[in-house]
Design a protein around this motif. Structure first.
Motif, PDB file in Angstrom:
ATOM      1  N   PRO A 141     -37.251  22.036  -0.637  1.00  0.00           N
ATOM      2  CA  PRO A 141     -38.085  22.962   0.129  1.00  0.00           C
ATOM      3  C   PRO A 141     -37.590  24.402   0.134  1.00  0.00           C
ATOM      4  O   PRO A 141     -38.381  25.319   0.341  1.00  0.00           O
ATOM      5  CB  PRO A 141     -38.069  22.367   1.549  1.00  0.00           C
ATOM      6  CG  PRO A 141     -36.913  21.442   1.591  1.00  0.00           C
ATOM      7  CD  PRO A 141     -36.710  20.942   0.200  1.00  0.00           C
ATOM      8  N   GLY A 142     -36.314  24.623  -0.132  1.00  0.00           N
ATOM      9  CA  GLY A 142     -35.773  25.980  -0.119  1.00  0.00           C
ATOM     10  C   GLY A 142     -35.745  26.648  -1.471  1.00  0.00           C
ATOM     11  O   GLY A 142     -35.058  27.649  -1.656  1.00  0.00           O
ATOM     12  N   ILE A 143     -36.517  26.140  -2.427  1.00  0.00           N
ATOM     13  CA  ILE A 143     -36.413  26.629  -3.801  1.00  0.00           C
ATOM     14  C   ILE A 143     -36.645  28.126  -3.922  1.00  0.00           C
ATOM     15  O   ILE A 143     -35.930  28.825  -4.639  1.00  0.00           O
ATOM     16  CB  ILE A 143     -37.339  25.839  -4.746  1.00  0.00           C
ATOM     17  CG1 ILE A 143     -37.088  26.235  -6.209  1.00  0.00           C
ATOM     18  CG2 ILE A 143     -38.815  26.004  -4.356  1.00  0.00           C
ATOM     19  CD1 ILE A 143     -37.697  25.296  -7.222  1.00  0.00           C
ATOM     20  N   ASN A 144     -37.640  28.659  -3.237  1.00  0.00           N
ATOM     21  CA  ASN A 144     -37.907  30.096  -3.325  1.00  0.00           C
ATOM     22  C   ASN A 144     -36.968  30.904  -2.449  1.00  0.00           C
ATOM     23  O   ASN A 144     -36.666  32.059  -2.749  1.00  0.00           O
ATOM     24  CB  ASN A 144     -39.360  30.392  -2.956  1.00  0.00           C
ATOM     25  CG  ASN A 144     -40.313  30.101  -4.095  1.00  0.00           C
ATOM     26  OD1 ASN A 144     -39.897  29.733  -5.186  1.00  0.00           O
ATOM     27  ND2 ASN A 144     -41.603  30.251  -3.855  1.00  0.00           N
ATOM     28  N   ASP A 145     -36.487  30.313  -1.362  1.00  0.00           N
ATOM     29  CA  ASP A 145     -35.614  31.038  -0.445  1.00  0.00           C
ATOM     30  C   ASP A 145     -34.282  31.390  -1.087  1.00  0.00           C
ATOM     31  O   ASP A 145     -33.657  32.397  -0.731  1.00  0.00           O
ATOM     32  CB  ASP A 145     -35.359  30.209   0.817  1.00  0.00           C
ATOM     33  CG  ASP A 145     -36.629  29.909   1.593  1.00  0.00           C
ATOM     34  OD1 ASP A 145     -37.592  30.703   1.484  1.00  0.00           O
ATOM     35  OD2 ASP A 145     -36.662  28.879   2.294  1.00  0.00           O
ATOM     36  N   LEU A 146     -33.834  30.563  -2.027  1.00  0.00           N
ATOM     37  CA  LEU A 146     -32.523  30.786  -2.642  1.00  0.00           C
ATOM     38  C   LEU A 146     -32.584  31.631  -3.908  1.00  0.00           C
ATOM     39  O   LEU A 146     -31.566  31.813  -4.568  1.00  0.00           O
ATOM     40  CB  LEU A 146     -31.849  29.441  -2.937  1.00  0.00           C
ATOM     41  CG  LEU A 146     -31.462  28.616  -1.710  1.00  0.00           C
ATOM     42  CD1 LEU A 146     -30.655  27.392  -2.125  1.00  0.00           C
ATOM     43  CD2 LEU A 146     -30.671  29.440  -0.703  1.00  0.00           C
ATOM     44  N   GLY A 147     -33.767  32.143  -4.251  1.00  0.00           N
ATOM     45  CA  GLY A 147     -33.859  33.115  -5.322  1.00  0.00           C
ATOM     46  C   GLY A 147     -34.296  32.568  -6.667  1.00  0.00           C
ATOM     47  O   GLY A 147     -34.421  31.356  -6.863  1.00  0.00           O
ATOM     48  N   PRO A 148     -34.523  33.476  -7.626  1.00  0.00           N
ATOM     49  CA  PRO A 148     -35.126  33.099  -8.905  1.00  0.00           C
ATOM     50  C   PRO A 148     -34.281  32.194  -9.775  1.00  0.00           C
ATOM     51  O   PRO A 148     -34.825  31.418 -10.568  1.00  0.00           O
ATOM     52  CB  PRO A 148     -35.377  34.455  -9.586  1.00  0.00           C
ATOM     53  CG  PRO A 148     -34.441  35.400  -8.917  1.00  0.00           C
ATOM     54  CD  PRO A 148     -34.324  34.937  -7.515  1.00  0.00           C
ATOM     55  N   LEU A 149     -32.956  32.250  -9.667  1.00  0.00           N
ATOM     56  CA  LEU A 149     -32.127  31.390 -10.504  1.00  0.00           C
ATOM     57  C   LEU A 149     -32.297  29.926 -10.106  1.00  0.00           C
ATOM     58  O   LEU A 149     -32.327  29.032 -10.960  1.00  0.00           O
ATOM     59  CB  LEU A 149     -30.661  31.814 -10.424  1.00  0.00           C
ATOM     60  CG  LEU A 149     -30.379  33.240 -10.928  1.00  0.00           C
ATOM     61  CD1 LEU A 149     -28.907  33.577 -10.751  1.00  0.00           C
ATOM     62  CD2 LEU A 149     -30.795  33.406 -12.387  1.00  0.00           C
ATOM     63  N   VAL A 150     -32.437  29.674  -8.817  1.00  0.00           N
ATOM     64  CA  VAL A 150     -32.710  28.327  -8.338  1.00  0.00           C
ATOM     65  C   VAL A 150     -34.114  27.905  -8.766  1.00  0.00           C
ATOM     66  O   VAL A 150     -34.335  26.769  -9.201  1.00  0.00           O
ATOM     67  CB  VAL A 150     -32.530  28.256  -6.815  1.00  0.00           C
ATOM     68  CG1 VAL A 150     -33.149  26.984  -6.243  1.00  0.00           C
ATOM     69  CG2 VAL A 150     -31.052  28.317  -6.462  1.00  0.00           C
ATOM     70  N   THR A 151     -35.075  28.822  -8.660  1.00  0.00           N
ATOM     71  CA  THR A 151     -36.441  28.531  -9.104  1.00  0.00           C
ATOM     72  C   THR A 151     -36.466  28.118 -10.571  1.00  0.00           C
ATOM     73  O   THR A 151     -37.087  27.123 -10.948  1.00  0.00           O
ATOM     74  CB  THR A 151     -37.342  29.752  -8.881  1.00  0.00           C
ATOM     75  OG1 THR A 151     -37.378  30.063  -7.488  1.00  0.00           O
ATOM     76  CG2 THR A 151     -38.758  29.492  -9.381  1.00  0.00           C
ATOM     77  N   ILE A 152     -35.790  28.880 -11.411  1.00  0.00           N
ATOM     78  CA  ILE A 152     -35.731  28.573 -12.843  1.00  0.00           C
ATOM     79  C   ILE A 152     -35.161  27.177 -13.073  1.00  0.00           C
ATOM     80  O   ILE A 152     -35.675  26.404 -13.897  1.00  0.00           O
ATOM     81  CB  ILE A 152     -34.882  29.625 -13.587  1.00  0.00           C
ATOM     82  CG1 ILE A 152     -35.614  30.964 -13.656  1.00  0.00           C
ATOM     83  CG2 ILE A 152     -34.511  29.135 -14.999  1.00  0.00           C
ATOM     84  CD1 ILE A 152     -34.735  32.124 -14.113  1.00  0.00           C
ATOM     85  N   SER A 153     -34.123  26.827 -12.327  1.00  0.00           N
ATOM     86  CA  SER A 153     -33.405  25.579 -12.601  1.00  0.00           C
ATOM     87  C   SER A 153     -34.253  24.338 -12.382  1.00  0.00           C
ATOM     88  O   SER A 153     -33.993  23.294 -12.977  1.00  0.00           O
ATOM     89  CB  SER A 153     -32.126  25.501 -11.758  1.00  0.00           C
ATOM     90  OG  SER A 153     -32.422  25.309 -10.379  1.00  0.00           O
TER      91      SER A 153
END
Length: 275
Positions: A141-153
């Motif tokens: 659920p926090g994928i966008n909150d932790l920034g684009p590198l997490v989103t990419i992963s």
């Protein structure tokens, strides 16, 4: 097992089980290379055919820090549908959003050794533009909150694509000025036009061609490019109805459904394709 492989395995396992991840499953990647390396491993683990790629924006100031104002993630073939109004699954225990987008279809494969494309060079490789909806969803659920590198992963936070009708006369690029609205349960969630999106949908294609060439990933004719959220990223819940309106005339819609464990996926896909 190294940390990147463990993160990839955790995301793929959670997606297959349609369950949430309460925390990011490892150390957060520190660079674009690390994030895309996790994505590449997850694609290999998933083993599914890739029907296209989503492109998202990296906002300031992180764009300057990372050296890129966009990111990319795969769209798997079994998550693409033209069943307008049909169900699109999301991870009920994770993050879910809907995005109104222009979808570009690749007509000629880019040179896999070419790392940079002009606007005109990218446009020459496109053979159709359609209206559509990207379904963004992740078990975390926090994928966008932790920034684009997490989103990419985690596959760029993609979990599906609804392909609408082809844009008439798209080669004159007039569609970038079309008003676009996104409605959730009949209420407007956002409104904008594609002219406000960096260098527009074709710029997204130019970015993607260079990004994938640098990663050693070949593109094929017929694959889709979901070129970026025109009106924004709009959170959705299971049971809601989503409609995108383009130029007050073209629409594409879906209903938000809960993802099911992998053993039930084939039945769900059969329903979506026949819907």
């Amino acid at each position: 097992m190294d940390q990147g492989q463990a993160i990839a395995q955790a995301f793929v396992a959670a997606r297959r089980a349609a369950r949430g991840l309460s925390e990011y499953p490892g150390p957060i990647p520190a660079t674009l290379d690390q994030a895309y390396a996790i994505q590449d491993r997850a694609i290999a683990l998933a083993g599914d055919a890739v029907a296209g790629w989503k492109v998202g924006r990296i906002n300031p100031p992180l764009d300057a820090e990372l050296g890129s104002n966009r990111l990319a993630g795969p769209i798997f073939a079994d998550q693409v549908t033209a069943a307008d109004g049909g169900p699109m699954p999301v991870f009920a225990e994770g993050f879910a959003a809907a995005e109104a987008e222009f979808l570009l279809r690749i007509g000629a494969a880019p040179d896999p050794a070419k790392l940079s494309y002009s606007h005109d060079e990218a446009l020459a490789l496109i053979d159709a533009v359609h209206v559509g909806l990207e379904i963004a969803s992740s078990p975390f659920p926090g994928i966008n909150d932790l920034g684009p590198l997490v989103t990419i992963s985690d596959f760029g936070n993609n979990h599906g694509l609804v392909v609408g009708a082809e844009v008439p006369g798209w080669r004159d690029l007039g569609f970038v000025d079309w008003p676009v609205r996104l409605l959730i349960d009949g209420e407007e969630a956002g409104a904008a036009n594609a002219a406000t999106m960096l260098d527009g949908p074709v710029g997204a294609a130019a970015f993607l061609f260079g990004c994938l060439a640098a990663r050693g990933i070949a593109l094929r004719p017929g694959q889709w490019i979901s070129s970026g959220a025109v009106t924004g990223v709009h959170p959705v819940r299971v049971g809601q109805a989503v409609t995108a309106l383009f130029d007050d005339g073209m629409t594409v819609s879906c209903t938000i459904d809960a993802a099911t464990p992998e053993e039930d996926v084939s039945e769900v896909n059969d329903e979506r394709k026949s819907g």
